[in-house]
Design a protein around this motif. Structure first.
Motif, PDB file in Angstrom:
ATOM      1  N   UNK A  97       0.875  -1.165   0.000  1.00  0.00           N
ATOM      2  CA  UNK A  97       0.000   0.000   0.000  1.00  0.00           C
ATOM      3  C   UNK A  97       0.914   1.216   0.000  1.00  0.00           C
ATOM      4  N   UNK A  98       0.375   2.363  -0.412  1.00  0.00           N
ATOM      5  CA  UNK A  98       1.195   3.559  -0.549  1.00  0.00           C
ATOM      6  C   UNK A  98       0.472   4.766   0.039  1.00  0.00           C
ATOM      7  N   UNK A  99       1.255   5.728   0.523  1.00  0.00           N
ATOM      8  CA  UNK A  99       0.696   6.963   1.047  1.00  0.00           C
ATOM      9  C   UNK A  99       1.638   8.102   0.672  1.00  0.00           C
ATOM     10  N   UNK A 100       1.068   9.253   0.313  1.00  0.00           N
ATOM     11  CA  UNK A 100       1.889  10.394  -0.071  1.00  0.00           C
ATOM     12  C   UNK A 100       1.312  11.678   0.504  1.00  0.00           C
ATOM     13  N   UNK A 101       2.189  12.687   0.637  1.00  0.00           N
ATOM     14  CA  UNK A 101       1.808  14.005   1.118  1.00  0.00           C
ATOM     15  C   UNK A 101       2.806  15.005   0.553  1.00  0.00           C
ATOM     16  N   UNK A 102       2.374  16.234   0.366  1.00  0.00           N
ATOM     17  CA  UNK A 102       3.273  17.284  -0.077  1.00  0.00           C
ATOM     18  C   UNK A 102       4.289  17.605   1.031  1.00  0.00           C
ATOM     19  N   UNK A 103       5.533  17.846   0.632  1.00  0.00           N
ATOM     20  CA  UNK A 103       6.587  18.131   1.608  1.00  0.00           C
ATOM     21  C   UNK A 103       6.244  19.372   2.435  1.00  0.00           C
ATOM     22  N   UNK A 104       5.662  20.409   1.808  1.00  0.00           N
ATOM     23  CA  UNK A 104       5.305  21.611   2.549  1.00  0.00           C
ATOM     24  C   UNK A 104       4.234  21.364   3.590  1.00  0.00           C
ATOM     25  N   UNK A 105       3.273  20.494   3.272  1.00  0.00           N
ATOM     26  CA  UNK A 105       2.223  20.182   4.232  1.00  0.00           C
ATOM     27  C   UNK A 105       2.773  19.362   5.397  1.00  0.00           C
ATOM     28  N   UNK A 106       3.730  18.470   5.106  1.00  0.00           N
ATOM     29  CA  UNK A 106       4.362  17.707   6.177  1.00  0.00           C
ATOM     30  C   UNK A 106       5.127  18.639   7.116  1.00  0.00           C
ATOM     31  N   UNK A 107       5.764  19.654   6.568  1.00  0.00           N
ATOM     32  CA  UNK A 107       6.489  20.645   7.370  1.00  0.00           C
ATOM     33  C   UNK A 107       5.533  21.361   8.326  1.00  0.00           C
ATOM     34  N   UNK A 108       4.368  21.757   7.845  1.00  0.00           N
ATOM     35  CA  UNK A 108       3.404  22.448   8.693  1.00  0.00           C
ATOM     36  C   UNK A 108       2.838  21.517   9.764  1.00  0.00           C
ATOM     37  N   UNK A 109       2.636  20.247   9.413  1.00  0.00           N
ATOM     38  CA  UNK A 109       2.159  19.285  10.414  1.00  0.00           C
ATOM     39  C   UNK A 109       3.179  19.111  11.532  1.00  0.00           C
ATOM     40  N   UNK A 110       4.467  19.133  11.183  1.00  0.00           N
ATOM     41  CA  UNK A 110       5.510  19.003  12.202  1.00  0.00           C
ATOM     42  C   UNK A 110       5.469  20.197  13.157  1.00  0.00           C
ATOM     43  N   UNK A 125       6.423  26.778   1.504  1.00  0.00           N
ATOM     44  CA  UNK A 125       7.521  25.842   1.722  1.00  0.00           C
ATOM     45  C   UNK A 125       7.205  24.537   1.003  1.00  0.00           C
ATOM     46  N   UNK A 126       7.878  24.293  -0.100  1.00  0.00           N
ATOM     47  CA  UNK A 126       7.659  23.052  -0.857  1.00  0.00           C
ATOM     48  C   UNK A 126       8.971  22.410  -1.274  1.00  0.00           C
ATOM     49  N   UNK A 127       9.894  23.202  -1.809  1.00  0.00           N
ATOM     50  CA  UNK A 127      11.139  22.658  -2.373  1.00  0.00           C
ATOM     51  C   UNK A 127      12.152  22.435  -1.260  1.00  0.00           C
ATOM     52  N   UNK A 128      11.904  21.434  -0.436  1.00  0.00           N
ATOM     53  CA  UNK A 128      12.817  21.104   0.646  1.00  0.00           C
ATOM     54  C   UNK A 128      12.720  19.616   0.941  1.00  0.00           C
ATOM     55  N   UNK A 129      13.778  19.096   1.536  1.00  0.00           N
ATOM     56  CA  UNK A 129      13.807  17.689   1.924  1.00  0.00           C
ATOM     57  C   UNK A 129      13.291  17.543   3.344  1.00  0.00           C
ATOM     58  N   UNK A 130      12.445  16.553   3.557  1.00  0.00           N
ATOM     59  CA  UNK A 130      11.886  16.340   4.892  1.00  0.00           C
ATOM     60  C   UNK A 130      12.990  15.966   5.867  1.00  0.00           C
ATOM     61  N   UNK A 131      12.956  16.569   7.042  1.00  0.00           N
ATOM     62  CA  UNK A 131      13.936  16.251   8.075  1.00  0.00           C
ATOM     63  C   UNK A 131      13.610  14.888   8.692  1.00  0.00           C
ATOM     64  N   UNK A 132      14.536  14.368   9.505  1.00  0.00           N
ATOM     65  CA  UNK A 132      14.309  13.081  10.151  1.00  0.00           C
ATOM     66  C   UNK A 132      13.096  13.156  11.080  1.00  0.00           C
ATOM     67  N   UNK A 133      12.921  14.274  11.754  1.00  0.00           N
ATOM     68  CA  UNK A 133      11.761  14.443  12.640  1.00  0.00           C
ATOM     69  C   UNK A 133      10.468  14.390  11.845  1.00  0.00           C
ATOM     70  N   UNK A 134      10.423  15.073  10.715  1.00  0.00           N
ATOM     71  CA  UNK A 134       9.231  15.070   9.867  1.00  0.00           C
ATOM     72  C   UNK A 134       8.971  13.680   9.302  1.00  0.00           C
ATOM     73  N   UNK A 135      10.024  12.966   8.945  1.00  0.00           N
ATOM     74  CA  UNK A 135       9.863  11.614   8.404  1.00  0.00           C
ATOM     75  C   UNK A 135       9.278  10.681   9.459  1.00  0.00           C
ATOM     76  N   UNK A 136       9.766  10.780  10.698  1.00  0.00           N
ATOM     77  CA  UNK A 136       9.219   9.934  11.764  1.00  0.00           C
ATOM     78  C   UNK A 136       7.748  10.258  12.012  1.00  0.00           C
ATOM     79  N   UNK A 137       7.398  11.535  11.966  1.00  0.00           N
ATOM     80  CA  UNK A 137       5.998  11.925  12.136  1.00  0.00           C
ATOM     81  C   UNK A 137       5.141  11.360  11.017  1.00  0.00           C
ATOM     82  N   UNK A 138       5.628  11.440   9.793  1.00  0.00           N
ATOM     83  CA  UNK A 138       4.854  10.917   8.664  1.00  0.00           C
ATOM     84  C   UNK A 138       4.641   9.413   8.796  1.00  0.00           C
ATOM     85  N   UNK A 139       5.663   8.685   9.244  1.00  0.00           N
ATOM     86  CA  UNK A 139       5.516   7.241   9.410  1.00  0.00           C
ATOM     87  C   UNK A 139       4.459   6.917  10.464  1.00  0.00           C
TER      88      UNK A 139
END
Length: 299
Positions: A97-110, A125-139
């Motif tokens: 299964x797959x899930x996706x989100x815009x990087x800018x929206x993940x930043x705001x959720x963090x 904020x869109x053209x940026x790489x998700x930080x480790x903290x944001x990645x853990x939150x997304x997971x």
């Protein structure tokens, strides 16, 4: 082209044949239809359960989750979209299964997760790489959604392992059951896309190479293929002259075949006899055809 002429054709051009309905031999369309119904029947309650989990995760912040109805879609339609962060979910049976989100929206959720308030300029904020903290939150956000959906589908033991991947890992040749979820936290909204497999079977391949186990799929699907059975009770021969002289009210003697064969197409399957049951005329299967018995004896 007139319908009568169309039916009399023995060879159809590719252009004419392209409009013909395709028979669902492997039952993939039925499978997709059943899976869609099952998912859409539970999506509102699923939305409420996910909203409850997210509210606790975001420290009691007012939370609302709304999933749009699932529909069939291919990952290739969105694979080239920029700034999407992808999560791959894999269970012990090898289904994905797959899930996706815009990087800018993940930043705001963090920011909301840590109790902050996104500023107006954060919307760009869109053209940026998700930080480790944001990645853990997304997971964590993805794990809640997928696990709750598995529970609703009657697969509570079907645990999923989640990994962040790039768009190059997406299976572009398959179709999935897709839904867009809108998460409203206070005054801030974010959108997830979730891509779900077709139930217990593999995702539906719309093009590309044929499935490796197509023979097994055909064997499993064959018992559900409908066939037309003809029972021949009587046959006799007339000359063309006799046929031309027939008039309404003429009688033709019927000599009942005993036993009477039953055919699928031109192939005799078994023989039987006429019988009566509860005042109704029925056909009682008597035996397999001689050809089938001989085949068995030869084996």
């Amino acid at each position: 082209m007139p319908e009568s002429k169309r039916r009399s054709q023995r060879v159809w051009s590719a252009e004419a044949a392209s409009g013909l309905p395709v028979y669902d031999l492997l039952g993939q369309e039925r499978q997709a239809h059943d899976a869609l119904n099952l998912l859409n029947q539970s999506r509102r309650l699923w939305s409420q359960m996910v909203a409850g989990c997210f509210s606790r995760l975001f420290n009691g912040l007012s939370c609302q989750m709304d999933y749009a109805p699932f529909h069939i879609r291919m990952l290739s339609e969105v694979a080239e979209q920029r700034h999407l962060v992808w999560v791959q979910a894999l269970n012990q049976r090898g289904h994905q299964a797959w899930l996706s989100i815009q990087a800018g929206q993940l930043y705001r959720l963090a920011i909301l997760f840590f109790g902050g308030s996104p500023l107006q300029q954060d919307q760009a904020v869109t053209a940026r790489t998700a930080t480790e903290t944001e990645q853990r939150l997304l997971l964590r956000l993805a794990q809640h959604q997928i696990d709750i959906l598995s529970d609703f589908l009657g697969e509570p033991d079907d645990r999923w392992q989640l990994t962040l991947v790039g768009s190059e890992a997406l299976p572009l040749q398959s179709a999935w059951l897709c839904s867009e979820g809108t998460l409203l936290l206070g005054e801030h909204d974010s959108q997830f896309s979730i891509w779900w497999p077709f139930g217990a079977k593999e995702p539906l391949a719309l093009d590309g190479p044929a499935p490796v186990r197509v023979g097994e799929q055909l064997c499993a699907a064959l018992p559900a293929v409908p066939v037309r059975l003809r029972v021949i009770l009587s046959e006799f021969t007339l000359s063309l002259g006799e046929l031309q002289q027939l008039q309404a009210g003429d009688l033709l003697p019927l000599e009942m075949a005993e036993p009477a064969p039953a055919l699928v197409g031109h192939q005799s399957c078994f023989t039987g006899r006429l019988a009566e049951r509860n005042g109704a005329l029925v056909y009682q299967v008597a035996s397999l055809t001689p050809a089938r018995r001989e085949t068995r004896n030869d084996d």
